[in-house]
Enzyme design. Structure first.
Site, PDB file in Angstrom:
ATOM      1  N   CYS A 286      49.064   4.829 -55.862  1.00 14.87           N
ATOM      2  CA  CYS A 286      50.053   4.817 -54.787  1.00 14.87           C
ATOM      3  C   CYS A 286      50.457   3.376 -54.481  1.00 14.87           C
ATOM      4  O   CYS A 286      49.594   2.533 -54.228  1.00 14.87           O
ATOM      5  CB  CYS A 286      49.454   5.461 -53.549  1.00 14.87           C
ATOM      6  SG  CYS A 286      50.458   5.245 -52.080  1.00 14.87           S
TER       7      CYS A 286
ATOM      8  N   TYR B  52      91.486  25.469 -37.709  1.00  8.30           N
ATOM      9  CA  TYR B  52      91.266  26.570 -38.656  1.00  8.30           C
ATOM     10  C   TYR B  52      90.229  27.591 -38.180  1.00  8.30           C
ATOM     11  O   TYR B  52      89.917  28.527 -38.895  1.00  8.30           O
ATOM     12  CB  TYR B  52      90.872  26.027 -40.027  1.00  8.30           C
ATOM     13  CG  TYR B  52      89.703  25.060 -40.000  1.00  8.30           C
ATOM     14  CD1 TYR B  52      88.446  25.478 -39.608  1.00  8.30           C
ATOM     15  CD2 TYR B  52      89.866  23.725 -40.372  1.00  8.30           C
ATOM     16  CE1 TYR B  52      87.388  24.599 -39.567  1.00  8.30           C
ATOM     17  CE2 TYR B  52      88.800  22.836 -40.345  1.00  8.30           C
ATOM     18  CZ  TYR B  52      87.561  23.289 -39.941  1.00  8.30           C
ATOM     19  OH  TYR B  52      86.511  22.421 -39.892  1.00  8.30           O
TER      20      TYR B  52
ATOM     21  N   GLU C 114      92.450  28.410 -48.055  1.00  3.35           N
ATOM     22  CA  GLU C 114      93.032  27.182 -47.503  1.00  3.35           C
ATOM     23  C   GLU C 114      92.220  25.996 -48.003  1.00  3.35           C
ATOM     24  O   GLU C 114      91.058  26.169 -48.385  1.00  3.35           O
ATOM     25  CB  GLU C 114      92.986  27.224 -45.972  1.00  3.35           C
ATOM     26  CG  GLU C 114      91.575  27.162 -45.440  1.00  3.35           C
ATOM     27  CD  GLU C 114      91.425  27.720 -44.029  1.00  3.35           C
ATOM     28  OE1 GLU C 114      91.752  26.990 -43.098  1.00  3.35           O
ATOM     29  OE2 GLU C 114      90.977  28.877 -43.889  1.00  3.35           O
TER      30      GLU C 114
ATOM     31  N   ALA D  40      65.301   6.127 -46.807  1.00  5.61           N
ATOM     32  CA  ALA D  40      64.084   5.937 -47.597  1.00  5.61           C
ATOM     33  C   ALA D  40      64.101   4.570 -48.286  1.00  5.61           C
ATOM     34  O   ALA D  40      63.089   3.871 -48.337  1.00  5.61           O
ATOM     35  CB  ALA D  40      63.965   7.043 -48.620  1.00  5.61           C
TER      36      ALA D  40
ATOM     37  N   TYR E 137      65.734   1.958 -47.268  1.00  8.22           N
ATOM     38  CA  TYR E 137      65.578   0.959 -46.220  1.00  8.22           C
ATOM     39  C   TYR E 137      64.087   0.809 -45.893  1.00  8.22           C
ATOM     40  O   TYR E 137      63.554  -0.296 -45.783  1.00  8.22           O
ATOM     41  CB  TYR E 137      66.386   1.397 -44.991  1.00  8.22           C
ATOM     42  CG  TYR E 137      66.198   0.511 -43.802  1.00  8.22           C
ATOM     43  CD1 TYR E 137      65.197   0.790 -42.881  1.00  8.22           C
ATOM     44  CD2 TYR E 137      66.993  -0.606 -43.595  1.00  8.22           C
ATOM     45  CE1 TYR E 137      64.997  -0.027 -41.781  1.00  8.22           C
ATOM     46  CE2 TYR E 137      66.801  -1.432 -42.515  1.00  8.22           C
ATOM     47  CZ  TYR E 137      65.808  -1.138 -41.606  1.00  8.22           C
ATOM     48  OH  TYR E 137      65.608  -1.951 -40.530  1.00  8.22           O
TER      49      TYR E 137
ATOM     50  N   SER F 174      77.874  25.922 -40.767  1.00  6.97           N
ATOM     51  CA  SER F 174      78.399  25.380 -42.015  1.00  6.97           C
ATOM     52  C   SER F 174      78.804  26.552 -42.906  1.00  6.97           C
ATOM     53  O   SER F 174      78.773  27.700 -42.483  1.00  6.97           O
ATOM     54  CB  SER F 174      77.338  24.518 -42.688  1.00  6.97           C
ATOM     55  OG  SER F 174      76.200  25.283 -42.903  1.00  6.97           O
ATOM     56  N   LEU F 175      79.173  26.260 -44.130  1.00  4.11           N
ATOM     57  CA  LEU F 175      79.637  27.308 -45.035  1.00  4.11           C
ATOM     58  C   LEU F 175      78.744  27.364 -46.259  1.00  4.11           C
ATOM     59  O   LEU F 175      78.241  26.335 -46.710  1.00  4.11           O
ATOM     60  CB  LEU F 175      81.061  26.997 -45.505  1.00  4.11           C
ATOM     61  CG  LEU F 175      82.165  27.089 -44.464  1.00  4.11           C
ATOM     62  CD1 LEU F 175      83.453  26.490 -45.009  1.00  4.11           C
ATOM     63  CD2 LEU F 175      82.392  28.530 -44.066  1.00  4.11           C
TER      64      LEU F 175
ATOM     65  N   CYS G 256      46.396   6.563 -46.166  1.00  8.15           N
ATOM     66  CA  CYS G 256      47.621   5.985 -46.726  1.00  8.15           C
ATOM     67  C   CYS G 256      48.621   5.690 -45.614  1.00  8.15           C
ATOM     68  O   CYS G 256      49.099   6.598 -44.932  1.00  8.15           O
ATOM     69  CB  CYS G 256      48.248   6.932 -47.746  1.00  8.15           C
ATOM     70  SG  CYS G 256      49.789   6.267 -48.397  1.00  8.15           S
TER      71      CYS G 256
ATOM     72  N   CYS H  34      49.954  10.870 -53.935  1.00  4.99           N
ATOM     73  CA  CYS H  34      48.934   9.918 -53.523  1.00  4.99           C
ATOM     74  C   CYS H  34      47.777  10.711 -52.935  1.00  4.99           C
ATOM     75  O   CYS H  34      47.973  11.618 -52.137  1.00  4.99           O
ATOM     76  CB  CYS H  34      49.538   8.999 -52.466  1.00  4.99           C
ATOM     77  SG  CYS H  34      48.319   8.159 -51.474  1.00  4.99           S
TER      78      CYS H  34
ATOM     79  N   ARG I  17      80.641  18.094 -33.969  1.00  6.64           N
ATOM     80  CA  ARG I  17      79.754  19.174 -34.387  1.00  6.64           C
ATOM     81  C   ARG I  17      78.292  18.841 -34.092  1.00  6.64           C
ATOM     82  O   ARG I  17      77.527  19.699 -33.691  1.00  6.64           O
ATOM     83  CB  ARG I  17      79.934  19.418 -35.894  1.00  6.64           C
ATOM     84  CG  ARG I  17      78.999  20.435 -36.461  1.00  6.64           C
ATOM     85  CD  ARG I  17      79.384  20.728 -37.899  1.00  6.64           C
ATOM     86  NE  ARG I  17      78.605  21.819 -38.424  1.00  6.64           N
ATOM     87  CZ  ARG I  17      77.444  21.680 -39.043  1.00  6.64           C
ATOM     88  NH1 ARG I  17      76.935  20.479 -39.209  1.00  6.64           N
ATOM     89  NH2 ARG I  17      76.783  22.710 -39.495  1.00  6.64           N
TER      90      ARG I  17
ATOM     91  N   GLU J 223      89.362  20.285 -38.160  1.00  3.65           N
ATOM     92  CA  GLU J 223      88.921  19.065 -38.821  1.00  3.65           C
ATOM     93  C   GLU J 223      89.787  17.888 -38.414  1.00  3.65           C
ATOM     94  O   GLU J 223      91.020  17.977 -38.447  1.00  3.65           O
ATOM     95  CB  GLU J 223      89.035  19.288 -40.338  1.00  3.65           C
ATOM     96  CG  GLU J 223      88.098  18.468 -41.163  1.00  3.65           C
ATOM     97  CD  GLU J 223      86.694  19.070 -41.269  1.00  3.65           C
ATOM     98  OE1 GLU J 223      86.398  20.092 -40.611  1.00  3.65           O
ATOM     99  OE2 GLU J 223      85.885  18.487 -42.016  1.00  3.65           O
TER     100      GLU J 223
HETATM  101  S1  IVH Z   1      85.686  27.161 -41.625  1.00  3.88           S
HETATM  102  C1  IVH Z   1      82.277  29.336 -39.395  1.00  3.88           C
HETATM  103  N1  IVH Z   1      87.689  25.950 -42.830  1.00  3.88           N
HETATM  104  O1  IVH Z   1      83.519  22.415 -43.864  1.00  3.88           O
HETATM  105  C2  IVH Z   1      83.130  28.650 -40.381  1.00  3.88           C
HETATM  106  N2  IVH Z   1      85.689  24.736 -42.483  1.00  3.88           N
HETATM  107  O2  IVH Z   1      81.003  23.055 -45.128  1.00  3.88           O
HETATM  108  C3  IVH Z   1      83.716  27.414 -39.885  1.00  3.88           C
HETATM  109  N3  IVH Z   1      85.795  22.414 -43.240  1.00  3.88           N
HETATM  110  O3  IVH Z   1      81.615  22.353 -40.932  1.00  3.88           O
HETATM  111  C4  IVH Z   1      84.240  26.539 -40.927  1.00  3.88           C
HETATM  112  N4  IVH Z   1      87.864  22.465 -43.969  1.00  3.88           N
HETATM  113  O4  IVH Z   1      83.762  20.957 -40.952  1.00  3.88           O
HETATM  114  C5  IVH Z   1      86.428  25.850 -42.384  1.00  3.88           C
HETATM  115  N5  IVH Z   1      89.542  24.973 -43.805  1.00  3.88           N
HETATM  116  C6  IVH Z   1      88.301  24.893 -43.376  1.00  3.88           C
HETATM  117  C7  IVH Z   1      87.558  23.697 -43.484  1.00  3.88           C
HETATM  118  C8  IVH Z   1      86.251  23.659 -43.031  1.00  3.88           C
HETATM  119  C9  IVH Z   1      86.788  21.714 -43.802  1.00  3.88           C
HETATM  120  C10 IVH Z   1      84.464  21.881 -42.967  1.00  3.88           C
HETATM  121  C11 IVH Z   1      83.930  22.191 -41.599  1.00  3.88           C
HETATM  122  C12 IVH Z   1      82.592  22.832 -41.815  1.00  3.88           C
HETATM  123  C13 IVH Z   1      82.281  22.446 -43.212  1.00  3.88           C
HETATM  124  C14 IVH Z   1      81.361  23.454 -43.861  1.00  3.88           C
END
Ligand code: IVH
Length: 711
Positions: free
Chosen positions: A423, A241, A129, A47, A49, A95-96, A453, A447, A152, A189
């Protein structure tokens, strides 16, 4: 103030100032292009840029005589590398969810227990962990041999980086030991240790090469090298992991599988531990937090995972994250710096967003020079003035936030900020809409220029080509910016007529003859556009950029309406009928859709220009009907199910998730459309209603037998 980054209104610039600023902007934009394209290391947000380019174009428009030979308008950055092939992840890389406070962790455990129908005191082991701050990678082994590695990407599709990953010494080319499955995709990772990061940067400095902002960027840059021999020289490391596709698994628990990884020669984190209750979990978190600086690599939190894999399976996923795991983040890192200026960005829906221009400062290992200020009230509320010393906070990848002002150090000449009422892109009035119901003004000033615009039109185009919309390779924000300024692409349909129009132009005006382009790259772009002439309905709806319709809502609409013709019919009918009509209610009744969305659809489709845009587009692209990617062989596909009363074998939440997994639709109230009512103990009015309507009523046992989960 810097003087260079002028905020003077363009109409107030003198000729000399304009000339100076154009020179400065040409240099700055070139520098950011190089950072972005060649070095993979942008310093400013897209944005910001865009704002630079927009200002450059606006000054050029007023002083056409001063357009420079090296004007950014005539140039597009070095082409991005496209050499890595794409890989579709058979099992998406998710993701988590995040926890920040201790209570969030207790809630996570409670949620899991509730879902599984476990009593509060029932044993529930979780692994704990460190959360490594690197980049996730998927490594496939067939018959024990490393055959593919992929990043990913967006979770669904990543880049093939097999050759590069093969150069990482810690990652075995062949798994050792017995009981290695025929096929296993190890996930984990890739990261760079602190000492290696320092050494790499020292070497880079000595060689006059670029310096990386943090270990994570350095790891990413090292992995995404076209020349794998460069990757080989970078001391990248790895922790396994998790896993994706596997022909079989070596254990029935998370920690069992990870231990098996270790046995096969895959590096795993020695700090992983099993915790039996929330006290053990929090003690672990605090201990890791205390030792964070001496681990030798960056972490940004701790990850907890339900240990039993059968429970993981039952818990499943919710949107993009597993229900059985959570990331407990460390508190964000903070720094203070000077606020040099405030700029306004105009978004796709006309929202004016203030951006803080800061004296560059390092926060949590990253150089920050911009931060969002959200909206006008936020500036007021925090009493942020230009020239103030401000406290910044960065949490993971999130855009840095301004927490507040260091009032004791406020300079005498700190200047309160007057939020513009016009604007900055088109000069139209910018207003705060008043909510009919509450009588309160919206926090966002918008705006009112709408279709006139240019900033909005351009932002809409950027959205149209974005990753979750049309996703056209080689047509990103920067190219849209350029093509818009040149008049090549002003509206979505123009993308699909570009090639034909180009062919009719005199040779000199053609894209192929522009600096920064060439026959090959233009051909590639045209091919990429061609490849997107067929698009799925959900992506198409999302691409339209209708207010309040994000990816999930677009998907819900696509799922319910099925085809673009039905979409047009249903929305058209609601426009005609208006609020209160049956057509309005039909849209409102779609799972996941509420009045706000229906109103936004009506606003959009009620506007003739938008219908025209849609119509023109549909002449050029083929929108494919929504494909349900779920099971078709289950006995409850497409059945409408209502759960009522208390279930014994599983919680209501788990029952719902299971039913949905098997293709049923679960609703909250009984109607003539309901196929089954599953009645637990103490079922009340819903059961009565089902009997009245003659809907099939099942006991929990009968239900479990039906879906094949009995016994
Ligand atoms: S478990 C389905 N364990 O965090 C669950 N993720 O915010 C798979 N990450 O995309 C993820 N350390 O790249 C897991 N000990 C760990 C991790 C980990 C780093 C990253 C991973 C994920 C991201 C989610």
């Amino acid at each position: 103030m810097t003087g260079k980054n002028s905020t003077k209104q363009i109409e107030d610039l003198s000729a000399a100032e304009a000339k100076r600023e154009l020179q400065h902007l040409a240099r700055e934009i070139k520098r950011h292009d190089d950072l972005y394209y060649a070095e993979d290391q942008p310093e400013i947000s897209d944005a910001d840029y865009d704002a630079l380019r927009l200002r450059n174009a606006a000054i050029e428009a007023r002083f056409p005589d001063f357009v420079r030979a090296d004007s950014p308008t005539n140039r597009v950055g070095t082409a991005p590398v496209e050499a890595f092939g794409k890989v579709r992840h058979a099992v998406p890389m998710l993701s988590l969810g995040n926890a920040f406070a201790d209570e969030d962790v207790s809630e996570f455990l409670q949620r899991v227990r509730r879902f599984l129908g476990l009593a509060g005191e029932a044993p529930l082991d979780v692994t704990a962990e460190p959360k490594i701050d690197g980049l996730s990678i998927s490594i496939t082994y067939e018959d024990g041999n490393l055959v593919q590695a992929a990043t990913r990407g967006d979770g669904e599709e990543g880049e093939k980086v097999t050759a590069n990953v093969r150069t990482i010494k810690e990652i075995p080319h062949r798994l050792k030991g017995r009981r290695v499955p025929d096929l296993i995709e190890v996930r984990g990772e890739i990261y760079l240790g602190h000492a290696d990061f320092q050494r790499l940067n020292a070497e880079q400095a000595a060689a006059g090469a670029k310096i990386f902002a943090n270990p994570r960027n350095a790891a990413a840059g090292s992995l995404r090298q076209l020349d794998a021999s460069i990757t080989a020289k970078r001391p990248l490391r790895f922790f396994g992991y998790a896993w994706g596709t596997a022909s079989s698994l070596p254990a029935e628990t998370q920690d069992g599988v990870v231990q098996a990884f270790a046995g096969w020669g895959i590096p795993t984190n020695p700090l992983m531990k099993i915790c039996r209750n929330v006290e053990e979990i929090l003690a672990y978190y605090h201990e890791i937090g205390l030792n964070r600086a001496s681990l030798g690599y960056d972490i940004d939190g701790v990850v907890y995972k339900v240990n039993r894999l059968d429970l993981q399976e039952r818990l499943g996923f919710v949107s993009r994250a597993p229900r059985w795991a959570i990331a407990h983040k460390f508190p964000p890192q903070e720094a203070t710096t000077r606020l040099n200026d405030i700029d306004i960005q105009v978004g796709r829906t006309g929202a004016l967003t203030p951006t803080a221009r800061l004296e560059p400062v390092t926060v949590g290992g990253v150089v920050v020079s911009n931060a969002t200020l959200h909206n006008e009230d936020e500036i007021q509320r925090k009493d942020i003035r230009i020239g103030d010393l401000v406290t910044l906070r960065r949490a993971g990848d999130v855009i840095p936030q301004i927490v507040g002002v260091v009032l004791e150090k406020r300079p005498d000449d700190a200047k309160p900020y007057k939020f513009p009422h016009r604007c900055p892109a088109c000069g139209s009035h910018a207003v705060r809409e008043v909510d009919e119901k509450t009588g309160r003004a919206d926090v966002v000033r918008r705006c009112t220029g709408g279709l006139i615009c240019p900033a909005q039109a351009k932002e809409r185009l950027k959205h149209f080509v974005s990753r979750n919309a049309f996703d056209i390779e080689g047509l990103g924000e920067k190219q849209i910016e350029l093509f818009f300024e040149e008049g090549r692409i002003m509206k979505p349909a123009d993308i699909f007529t570009l090639q034909a129009r180009e062919a009719r132009k005199p040779a000199d005006d053609q894209l192929v003859n522009k600096k920064g382009f060439g026959t090959k790259s233009v051909e590639k772009l045209f091919n990429a556009i061609e490849a997107r002439r067929k698009i799925s309905l959900d992506r198409f709806i999302f691409a339209l950029g209708i207010r309040h319709i994000g990816e999930t809502t677009a998907r819900d609409l696509a799922k319910a309406l099925g085809t673009i013709d039905e979409f047009k019919r249903a929305v058209g009918a609601a426009v005609k009928g208006g609020r209160g009509s049956e057509a309005y209610a039909d849209l409102d009744n779609i799972e996941g859709i509420g009045e706000t969305v229906v109103d936004a659809l009506i606003d959009f489709y009620g506007e003739p220009h938008n219908r025209e845009v849609l119509h023109d587009l549909l002449d050029l692209v083929e929108v494919q009907p929504f494909v349900h990617t779920r099971v078709t062989s289950s006995p409850i596909v497409d059945k409408v199910v209502v759960f009522t009363g208390t279930l014994e074998k599983m919680s209501r939440g788990e029952a719902k998730a299971l039913a949905e997994r098997l293709g049923a639709k679960v609703t909250g109230s009984v109607s003539a459309k309901t196929d089954y009512v599953v009645a637990g103990s103490d079922a009340g009015s819903k059961l009565t209603k089902a009997r009245e309507l003659g809907v099939s009523v099942l006991t929990e046992e009968e239900w479990l037998a039906l879906v094949g989960q009995a016994g």
